[in-house]
Design an enzyme around this catalytic site. Sequence first.
Site, short mmCIF file in Angstrom:
data_model
loop_
_atom_site.label_atom_id
_atom_site.label_comp_id
_atom_site.label_asym_id
_atom_site.label_seq_id
_atom_site.Cartn_x
_atom_site.Cartn_y
_atom_site.Cartn_z
N GLU A 1 3.10 -15.28 -5.35
CA GLU A 1 1.75 -15.57 -4.87
C GLU A 1 0.89 -16.06 -6.03
O GLU A 1 0.80 -15.41 -7.06
CB GLU A 1 1.12 -14.30 -4.29
CG GLU A 1 -0.23 -14.57 -3.68
CD GLU A 1 -0.91 -13.31 -3.17
OE1 GLU A 1 -0.94 -12.30 -3.91
OE2 GLU A 1 -1.43 -13.33 -2.04
N CYS B 1 -5.35 -14.15 1.21
CA CYS B 1 -4.02 -13.56 1.33
C CYS B 1 -3.16 -14.37 2.30
O CYS B 1 -1.94 -14.41 2.16
CB CYS B 1 -4.13 -12.12 1.81
SG CYS B 1 -5.10 -11.98 3.31
N LYS C 1 -14.40 1.81 -3.10
CA LYS C 1 -14.38 1.23 -4.45
C LYS C 1 -14.15 -0.28 -4.31
O LYS C 1 -13.06 -0.73 -4.04
CB LYS C 1 -13.25 1.81 -5.31
CG LYS C 1 -13.43 1.40 -6.76
CD LYS C 1 -12.14 1.28 -7.51
CE LYS C 1 -11.66 -0.11 -7.77
NZ LYS C 1 -12.57 -1.09 -8.34
N GLU D 1 -2.71 -3.60 2.71
CA GLU D 1 -2.76 -5.03 3.07
C GLU D 1 -2.56 -5.80 1.77
O GLU D 1 -3.46 -5.81 0.92
CB GLU D 1 -4.12 -5.39 3.69
CG GLU D 1 -4.37 -4.77 5.04
CD GLU D 1 -3.59 -5.44 6.16
OE1 GLU D 1 -2.85 -6.41 5.89
OE2 GLU D 1 -3.71 -4.99 7.29
P1 NAD Z 1 -5.97 -6.07 -7.17
O1 NAD Z 1 -4.78 -5.37 -6.62
O2 NAD Z 1 -5.96 -6.47 -8.59
O3 NAD Z 1 -7.28 -5.19 -6.97
C1 NAD Z 1 -7.65 -4.71 -5.70
C2 NAD Z 1 -8.46 -3.43 -5.88
O4 NAD Z 1 -7.60 -2.41 -6.38
C3 NAD Z 1 -9.61 -3.57 -6.86
O5 NAD Z 1 -10.72 -2.85 -6.36
C4 NAD Z 1 -9.05 -2.90 -8.11
O6 NAD Z 1 -10.03 -2.39 -8.97
C5 NAD Z 1 -8.22 -1.79 -7.51
N1 NAD Z 1 -7.16 -1.25 -8.37
C6 NAD Z 1 -6.53 -1.85 -9.39
N2 NAD Z 1 -5.62 -1.00 -9.95
C7 NAD Z 1 -5.69 0.15 -9.24
C8 NAD Z 1 -4.99 1.39 -9.32
N3 NAD Z 1 -4.04 1.62 -10.22
N4 NAD Z 1 -5.28 2.36 -8.42
C9 NAD Z 1 -6.23 2.14 -7.47
N5 NAD Z 1 -6.93 0.99 -7.37
C10 NAD Z 1 -6.66 0.00 -8.24
O7 NAD Z 1 -6.20 -7.32 -6.22
P2 NAD Z 1 -7.27 -8.48 -6.37
O8 NAD Z 1 -6.86 -9.37 -7.49
O9 NAD Z 1 -8.64 -7.89 -6.35
O10 NAD Z 1 -7.09 -9.23 -4.97
C11 NAD Z 1 -6.16 -10.24 -4.76
C12 NAD Z 1 -4.95 -9.72 -4.02
O11 NAD Z 1 -5.36 -9.13 -2.78
C13 NAD Z 1 -3.97 -10.79 -3.65
O12 NAD Z 1 -2.66 -10.36 -3.90
C14 NAD Z 1 -4.18 -10.95 -2.16
O13 NAD Z 1 -3.08 -11.48 -1.46
C15 NAD Z 1 -4.51 -9.57 -1.73
N6 NAD Z 1 -5.22 -9.60 -0.45
C16 NAD Z 1 -4.57 -9.17 0.69
C17 NAD Z 1 -5.21 -9.23 1.92
C18 NAD Z 1 -4.54 -8.75 3.18
O14 NAD Z 1 -5.25 -8.45 4.14
N7 NAD Z 1 -3.23 -8.67 3.25
C19 NAD Z 1 -6.51 -9.72 2.00
C20 NAD Z 1 -7.12 -10.15 0.83
C21 NAD Z 1 -6.48 -10.07 -0.39
#
Ligand code: NAD
Length: 492
Positions: free
Chosen positions: A385, A284, A175, A250
Site C-alpha cells: 500500500e 484505504c 485518540k 479497519e
Molecule cells: P497509522 O496506523 O500510522 O495510525 C493510525 C492511528 O494509530 C493514529 O492515531 C496513530 O497515532 C495510532 N497509533 C500508532 N501506533 C500505535 C500503537 N502502537 N498503538 C495504538 N495506536 C497507535 O495509520 P495512518 O498513517 O494514520 O493512516 C493510514 C492508514 O490507515 C493506511 O494504511 C490506510 O489504508 C488505513 N485506513 C484504513 C481505512 C479502512 O477503513 N480500512 C480507512 C482509512 C485509512
Amino acid sequence: MQRYLMLIDGADVPSASGEFFLSDNPYTGQNWAEIARGDVRDVDQAIKAAHTAFNQGPWPELTASARGLLLYRLADLIEANAEHLAAIEVMDNGKLLAEMAGQLNYLPAWFRYFGGLADKIEGAVIPLDKKGYLNFTKHEPMGVVAVITPWNSPLMLLAWKIAPALAAGCTVVIKPSEFTSASTLEFAKLFEQAGFPKGVVNVVTGFGSDVGAALVEHPLVAKVSFTGADGTGRRINQAAAASFKHVSLELGGKSPNIVFEDADLDAALSGVVSGIFAATGQTCIAGSRLLVQQDIHDVFVDKLVKMASAAKLGDPTNPDTQIGPICTEPQYNKVLDYIRIATEDGATLLLGGKPASPQPAAGGRFIEPTIFGNVRSSMRIAQEEVFGPLLAILPFSDENEALEIANDVRFGLAAGVWTKDMVKALRMSERLKAGTVWINTYRAISVMSPFGGYKDSGLGRENGSAAIREYLVTKSIWINSGAETANPFVMR
Ligand code: NAD
C-alpha cells in the site's frame, strides 16, 4: 497559532505534562495549531472518566430511545457547524473543501441511522430443548471503547465508530491521529451542546506510541476500535490479546480496478481516475492497481494518462482544484520512495513521478499524479500500500488471469469490476477476495452498507445495521419456571 486542549470528563484540559505538539497545513507546510500532548497519565484519567460515566450517573440510566435522541441532536449540530468543521479539516489535513463539503453533508446520517437503531437492540426468547425454563438474551454495551483513528478522513472515520458505539450505550475515549487532531477536538465540543453527560465522550491527543499504546493496554478498556495501517493494527491486536479485549480493525488495501474489454470505457475511465486520484490517493479504498484487458490496454491507458495529466493541483479551498497536497511529511517521503522503488523494479513511468514544480504554494507537499505501466504482480508497487496518487497498471488476458492477479495480494478491502456482462460481473464478485466489490462504479459508500476487509485489510465490519453488534455483548438469562429439582452432581 490556534491552541487545542483535550476533552476529559466534560472539561477542556491541558495534558499532564503541559506539553504541546505542532500541526501544520499541508498546503503551505506552515504550522497553524498546537495540540496538547497527552501521555499515559491523561489516558488513565480519560478512561477512568469514561468508566465512571459507563457505570454511574445519567448515561446508564437513559432509555435507549433517549440515547438515540442525543445522537439525533448531535446530527443537527453537525449540520449547523458543517462549514466550520470542513474548514478546519481542510486546514489540518489538506483535503479539498469540495470533498469535505460532501463528507460533512453526509456525516449527520451516521448519527441518525445509528440513533434510530439505539432502541431496536432486541434480544430473543429461545425455544429451549429443555422443559421448565424461560431463556432469553440481552445485548449489553461492552463498556469503554478506545477509538483510534488515522489522518486521512478524521471526522468521517470517527463517525463510523462512535455513532454505533454510543447508540449501543458504550462510552468512548478517542485518540485522533497526531497529524490531524484539530477537527476531532472541534467536533468534540458539540457533545456537551447536544446534551451528552460528561465523561461519555473523551478525547486524548498525542502520539501512537504513548497515548495509543496506553489506551490499548489499559485494563478498563473493553474494546479497541481502530482504523489505520496494517502494521499498527497487528501491534494493537497483539497487545489487546493480552487482556482479551474485543478488537475491530479497519486496515489498508491494495484494491484492484478491473476493466474488461466490453466495459463502458468512459465510465471506467472516470471510475479509475476517481479511484486513485480523488483525495490524492490517500484513501484505504484507493484503486491503486488497474487491471486492463489486453485488447483495450493501449487505448485505455492513453486516455487515462491524458485525463490524469489534466487534473488540477492547487489550493484545497479552491472549488476548481482536483488534487490536493499529501497530508503528512512522512507520507510525502513514502510516496516518493515508492516512485523510486517502482522505477528500480523495472516498471515504466507513464506520467508524473516527481514533486509538483513549482509547488502550488511554497512549502506545500504536492506530488504529480503518477502512473506506472508494465507492472508485474510480484513488484512491490503491485503488492504494498502506497497511500498516494500512484497507480500501477497490470494487463490481463482473460477473467481467470484477472482474478488471479486481483487476489494475489495480502489485502482484501475493495475491488472494482467494469463490464457490461452482468453474469461475468456476478461471477467476479463471488470470486474476488474483498470486503466490498463495486460493479461499474467505484468509491461508493453508504452508512447502510457493511464495510470492512478480508485478509490483512482487517477484522469486523463498520456501517450497516449489524455494525452496532461490534459494540455489544450477548447475555443469556435462564429462569427456572418449574423445572424439577435435579441431581446436583449432574448437568441440567
Ligand atoms: P497509522 O496506523 O500510522 O495510525 C493510525 C492511528 O494509530 C493514529 O492515531 C496513530 O497515532 C495510532 N497509533 C500508532 N501506533 C500505535 C500503537 N502502537 N498503538 C495504538 N495506536 C497507535 O495509520 P495512518 O498513517 O494514520 O493512516 C493510514 C492508514 O490507515 C493506511 O494504511 C490506510 O489504508 C488505513 N485506513 C484504513 C481505512 C479502512 O477503513 N480500512 C480507512 C482509512 C485509512
